[in-house]
Design an enzyme around this catalytic site. Structure first.
Site, PDB file in Angstrom:
ATOM      1  CG  HIS A 169       8.098 -10.438   5.740  1.00 13.59           C
ATOM      2  ND1 HIS A 169       6.482 -10.285   5.231  1.00 13.59           N
ATOM      3  CD2 HIS A 169       8.356  -9.365   5.773  1.00 13.59           C
ATOM      4  CE1 HIS A 169       6.296  -9.053   5.290  1.00 13.59           C
ATOM      5  NE2 HIS A 169       7.307  -8.351   5.461  1.00 13.59           N
ATOM      6  CG  ASP A 202       3.993  -1.914   8.533  1.00 16.73           C
ATOM      7  OD1 ASP A 202       3.872  -2.389   7.472  1.00 16.73           O
ATOM      8  OD2 ASP A 202       4.952  -2.449   9.132  1.00 16.73           O
ATOM      9  CD  GLU A 236       5.379  -5.246   2.310  1.00 14.03           C
ATOM     10  OE1 GLU A 236       5.217  -6.577   2.544  1.00 14.03           O
ATOM     11  OE2 GLU A 236       5.488  -4.311   2.536  1.00 14.03           O
ATOM     12  CG  HIS A 259       9.269  -6.497   1.494  1.00 12.97           C
ATOM     13  ND1 HIS A 259       9.692  -5.194   1.780  1.00 12.97           N
ATOM     14  CD2 HIS A 259       8.585  -6.812   2.577  1.00 12.97           C
ATOM     15  CE1 HIS A 259       9.251  -4.834   3.114  1.00 12.97           C
ATOM     16  NE2 HIS A 259       8.638  -5.907   3.313  1.00 12.97           N
ATOM     17  NE  ARG A 313       4.366  -6.919  11.939  1.00 16.73           N
ATOM     18  CZ  ARG A 313       4.593  -5.889  10.797  1.00 16.73           C
ATOM     19  NH1 ARG A 313       4.071  -6.005  10.138  1.00 16.73           N
ATOM     20  NH2 ARG A 313       5.842  -5.404  11.207  1.00 16.73           N
TER      21      ARG A 313
END
Length: 323
Positions: free
Chosen positions: A103, A230, A288, A174, A78
């Site tokens: 992304h 996350d 990631e 991803h 982000r």
């Protein structure tokens, strides 16, 4: 092996490449640079696909939100408010994860058809040119990602990019991993060599850097992953010229083990708590490798700025064994 996989509505062909070595088989699509499947054996030699994906291209077109297996860019993760400043100029990006850009924007690298060519006997090189202004990012960016299998069957992804104007770049893959091959992945065990992480606000933008000690973010010793993550982990090794081991994911049931090595300073752990049908929340775990979220707006974070005359290079290695 190269085969025609599908055709987009505008007539653009999408090809699928298959790599095989040391008992591992990987399939890669020219659309989105997607890792469609990774087949590896368990402790008893039984093979299963350990990444989430679709058998047909329509699945990826209809369910683009999870970014299943995709090549992510120009900026992974982000950027707060969909804006950043570089050399005194402000650039506005698509707020596709309102209020943030996520992304690469509405039509990031995950939705582009890449040029693909062989890269040695066990690899392929994906490349494209991202035009100046694409999704709001400055500079004409020539970018590539080389996917290859080494002699142990490890999947290596090496990225390169050059620009003709100052810009920001942060690339990753991803894929969502499920080493059992099916079911919920929350029971997998995970170890991350990170003593710090970046806590986030309600919009998942970092608020700083904190220690993992005495928090649920402490994965310095292997333990069950669970759900509710996350978050970016600040890897102890920092930025390195060569890929260094930073994480291990294992499934006690099948015995499959995946190691992660990277040159990057960060690792985003996403436990897929919001996967839509036909998948269920927690069906996969994304690891990631990347620079930190919102780095263009955070001068205290490692820089993601790329300037003319420089070459962006990054490498991540996913190794597969069993025990």
């Amino acid at each position: 092996m190269n085969e025609l996989f599908a055709t987009l509505s505008d007539g653009t062909p999408v090809h699928r490449w298959t790599l095989e070595r040391a008992g591992v088989r990987v399939r890669i699509l020219s659309y989105g640079g997607i890792v469609q499947s990774v087949e590896v054996p368990d402790r008893d030699g039984r093979t299963a696909d350990v990444v989430l994906g679709f058998a047909e291209l329509d699945g990826y077109l209809e369910h683009s939100g999870p970014y299943l297996g995709a090549f992510i860019g120009r900026y992974a993760n982000r950027i707060a408010g969909g804006r950043f400043e570089l050399d005194g100029l402000t650039y506005a990006l698509a707020p596709n994860n309102a209020p943030n850009s996520l992304h690469g924007g509405e039509n990031g690298f995950d939705k582009r058809v890449w040029d693909v060519e062989p890269a040695g006997e066990h690899g392929v090189r994906l490349s494209r040119v991202s035009a100046h202004g694409e999704e709001g990012f400055p500079g004409r960016l020539e970018v590539s990602g080389t996917y290859s299998l080494d002699e142990s069957g490890a999947l290596r992804i090496a990225y390169e990019a050059v620009t003709d104007a100052p810009t920001v770049v942060n690339l990753t893959n991803h894929s969502y991993f499920n080493l059992a091959g099916s079911g919920n992945a929350g029971g997998h065990e995970l170890r991350i060599a990170a003593s710090r992480f970046t806590p986030v606000d309600a919009d998942l933008i970092p608020t700083g850097i904190e220690e993992v000690a005495d928090t649920r973010f402490d994965f310095r010793r292997a333990r069950k992953v669970g759900a509710g993550y996350d978050h970016n982990f600040v890897l102890d090794k920092g930025i390195t010229e060569r890929a260094v081991g930073v994480a291990e994911l294992s499934d006690p049931g099948s015995g499959r083990v995946m190691t992660v090595a990277t040159t990057e300073p960060g690792l985003q752990l996403y436990t897929a708590d919001h996967l839509p049908d036909p998948f269920a929340p927690g069906d996969g775990i994304a690891l990631e490798t990347q620079h930190f979220p919102d780095s263009p707006n955070r001068p205290e974070f490692p820089s993601t700025v790329l300037r003319p005359g420089e070459t962006y290079r990054s490498e991540t290695v996913y190794g597969f064994t069993s025990r």
